[in-house]
Write a protein that holds these residues in place. Structure first.
Motif, PDB file in Angstrom:
ATOM      1  N   VAL A   1      -8.730  -0.062  -5.044  1.00  0.00           N
ATOM      2  CA  VAL A   1      -8.116   1.240  -4.788  1.00  0.00           C
ATOM      3  C   VAL A   1      -8.616   2.264  -5.803  1.00  0.00           C
TER       4      VAL A   1
ATOM      5  N   ILE B   1      -9.310   2.895  -0.029  1.00  0.00           N
ATOM      6  CA  ILE B   1      -9.054   1.492  -0.347  1.00  0.00           C
ATOM      7  C   ILE B   1     -10.005   0.632   0.470  1.00  0.00           C
TER       8      ILE B   1
ATOM      9  N   LEU C   1       1.110   3.556  -3.144  1.00  0.00           N
ATOM     10  CA  LEU C   1       0.051   4.430  -3.640  1.00  0.00           C
ATOM     11  C   LEU C   1       0.442   5.911  -3.687  1.00  0.00           C
TER      12      LEU C   1
ATOM     13  N   GLU D   1       0.818  -1.231   0.000  1.00  0.00           N
ATOM     14  CA  GLU D   1       0.000   0.000   0.000  1.00  0.00           C
ATOM     15  C   GLU D   1       0.845   1.272   0.000  1.00  0.00           C
TER      16      GLU D   1
END
Length: 628
Positions: free
Chosen positions: A142, A212, A120, A117
């Motif tokens: 996402v 998310i 991102l 993650e």
């Protein structure tokens, strides 16, 4: 740019594959160059990942999706573009990763493989993707920080379903989708839509921008949306106005350079306003020899026409100008298609101008366009958010400055002291007091053509949910409103219009203003850098663009954009619209007779026209197409 769909089904049936194929057809326009899907059995469950592809970067078959990571631990379906994929690829290559294609999808997948993650915030782009972790049996969904790319999801009898557009959701579901009365009320009474997680379809949701969600196949648990990005709103005091303009100039030009990366022809949507003009002029500044094709809507014979300004920009950058002029009959001709494309009701006929601009770009062989969307929400555009700015000054104890600002602000076209005072009172009042002020302005929470009892019985909240900002930032109310507009409400419906209209013609619409780096920089600036004490909106951006954009454009005091003469369109087609409004939608909260009476009064000119007329027409026709 693409379309994605899929989900997890707990009970597999023989019709699933047929439903997947039908759903892919509903989003074929989003990706006409390639499509693919996989149905995988996992512990008795069925995982579906489907994709349609519009080839923009790496046009070869190496970009086919679903795509797997090298170690086969992850697979992904991805809609969007990662503009800084080359820089990320170099970084990942240095860490020992190898690549089989020049696709940004492969870079996204590899970045997730390495950083999970934490990848991102590294992405500069627009995206909605679903990534399956084969070892953990989890799905991560996402959406980009601004919600540029759409993502819908729902549950059905233990199944989790997702897609880029609602028609694909409907095709994947077995049961019929019903109307969300709350959203219908919000739209019809207040013009509010795309401002929260709910859609017009009951139990079908938007994944919020910058969020998310995760779904576990083993436990059937879907997490609540969790923000992976939230803007920092602390004010910077280390930059002079001149230094801020210089830094903004470099950041904007850098974003333009990234957004010009493409393996297919590019163009630009040009209204003639400051934002789109800045995009076009910046394209010429960073690429002196690049052919530029612009596409403009022209409101011939109307005071709304911006042809003069678009011509000036086209001449300045030596662009190949393409223009479209539309008539009321053409709007009626294309209305059903536009409503179908949008999928949900929308605010005004102005998006028809946008629809035709993308259609023209498609006819001219353009696949990617750049657009000025998002600048108003970053730079206190439109009319400058006077109520929020004055409230900031009052809360900071700067009372005389607030009065001077109101006086200066009101002298600009389309503004008045009365409007500024009303906006400020709206900011400073709540509850019943605010309702009284709205009634004095002719606005009510439940119009005469709605049945309040039916709404209350269905537990519909009969209030304007958008009256107050969800971010509480004392002394920086303008900044809070802009941040909310960018990431929670306001901008989302404009991005929806652009995404659906461009995708209808298989065009990728890029929005170079909308990067987290650029928005974070602007939201940290003092508020008077955005709107000056003289009432000038986009104050620092106008200074930043000197020497790049013609001074006449930078000095403009009005704003039009892709606006259509809506009242003329509606009145000239009143007979056809009246037939639509006579249709019995069998909705207990609507009084069709009263609505028709008010419609006739507006057409006859005995009652003032408002945007509510369009909302009636749009909702009735949409309901007939999607619900009946």
């Amino acid at each position: 740019m693409c379309g994605i769909l899929g989900g997890v089904w707990k009970q597999v049936d023989n019709s699933l594959e047929d439903r997947v194929k039908s759903a892919l057809l509903t989003i074929r326009h989003r990706g006409p160059n390639d499509s693919g899907y996989e149905i995988t059995s996992i512990n008795g469950n069925c995982l579906v990942l489907g994709h349609t592809r519009l080839s923009i970067i790496d046009l070869s078959s190496a970009g086919h999706q679903p795509m797997y990571s090298h170690d086969r631990k992850y697979s992904v379906v991805f809609n969007g573009e990662i503009y800084n994929y080359r820089e990320l690829r170099v970084e990942l290559s240095a860490l020992g990763y190898e690549f089989r294609s020049d696709s940004d999808t492969e870079v996204l997948l590899t970045a997730w493989q390495h950083w999970k993650e934490e990848s991102l915030p590294r992405f500069v782009g627009m995206f909605a993707f679903v990534l399956f972790d084969h070892e953990r049996g989890t799905i991560s969904c996402v959406r980009d920080a601004f919600g540029i790319k759409p993502f819908f999801y729902t549950h059905e009898h233990g199944s989790f379903i997702f897609a880029s557009e609602v028609p694909a959701i409907k095709a994947l579901k077995k049961s019929k989708v019903g109307l969300n009365w709350q959203r219908a009320y919000d739209y019809l009474a207040h013009g509010d839509y795309d401002s929260n997680e709910q859609t017009f379809f009951k139990d079908v949701f938007h994944l919020p921008p910058g969020n998310i969600i995760r779904y576990s196949i083993a436990t059937e648990e879907l997490t609540t949306p969790e923000a992976w990005y939230s803007p920092l709103l602390e004010e910077r005091t280390d930059l002079s106005f001149a230094d801020a303009a210089d830094e903004l100039r470099e950041r904007f030009l850098s974003s333009i350079r990234l957004h010009l990366r493409s393996d297919v022809p590019l163009g630009a949507a040009l209204s003639g306003g400051l934002d789109s003009s800045a995009v076009v002029c910046a394209m010429r500044y960073v690429e002196p020899d690049m052919p530029i094709h612009t596409f403009s809507y022209i409101a011939k014979g109307s005071s709304l026409s911006e042809e003069h300004w678009a011509d000036q920009v086209n001449e300045y950058v030596r662009a190949h100008a393409n223009k479209v002029v539309v008539s009321p009959s053409e709007l009626i001709r294309d209305l059903d298609d536009m409503i179908r494309v949008q999928g949900e009701p929308f605010g005004s006929t102005s998006i028809y101008a946008q629809y035709r601009v993308y259609q023209l770009a498609k006819e001219r062989g353009i696949t990617v366009t750049l657009d000025g969307q998002g600048a108003d929400e970053m730079l206190a555009g439109y009319l400058g958010y006077p109520g929020q700015r004055i409230r900031s000054l009052i809360e900071s104890g700067q009372y005389s400055r607030a009065v001077r600002f109101l006086n200066n602000w009101s002298k600009w076209p389309g503004r008045s002291v009365k409007w500024g005072v009303g906006s400020t009172l709206g900011q400073l009042t709540t509850g019943a007091v605010n309702d009284v002020l709205r009634r004095l302005d002719g606005r009510t929470n439940v119009p005469a053509w709605m049945h309040e009892g039916s709404l209350r019985d269905a537990q519909v909240n009969c209030e304007n949910s958008r009256r107050h900002c969800p971010i509480d930032l004392r002394g920086r109310r303008l900044t809070a409103e802009l941040a909310a507009s960018l990431h929670r409400r306001g901008l989302q419906h404009l991005l929806r219009h652009g995404d659906r209209n461009s995708m209808r013609f298989s065009i990728e619409s890029r929005v170079p203003f909308l990067t987290t780096e650029l928005s974070q920089f602007l939201l940290a600036l003092p508020e008077h850098y955005l709107i000056s004490d003289k009432g000038e909106t986009k104050h620092v951006f106008r200074a930043a663009m000197r020497g790049i954009v013609p001074d006449d454009i930078l000095n403009r005091r009005d704003k039009v954009g892709f606006e259509t003469p809506e009242r003329d369109f509606l009145v000239q087609n009143a007979d056809k619209l009246r037939v639509w409004l006579r249709e019995d939608l069998k909705l207990p909260f609507l009084s069709s007779a009263r609505l028709l009476t008010e419609f006739d009064s507006i057409v006859a000119g005995t009652k003032r026209h408002s945007s509510q007329v369009w909302r009636w027409v749009n909702f009735y026709r949409w309901h007939q197409m999607f619900m009946d």
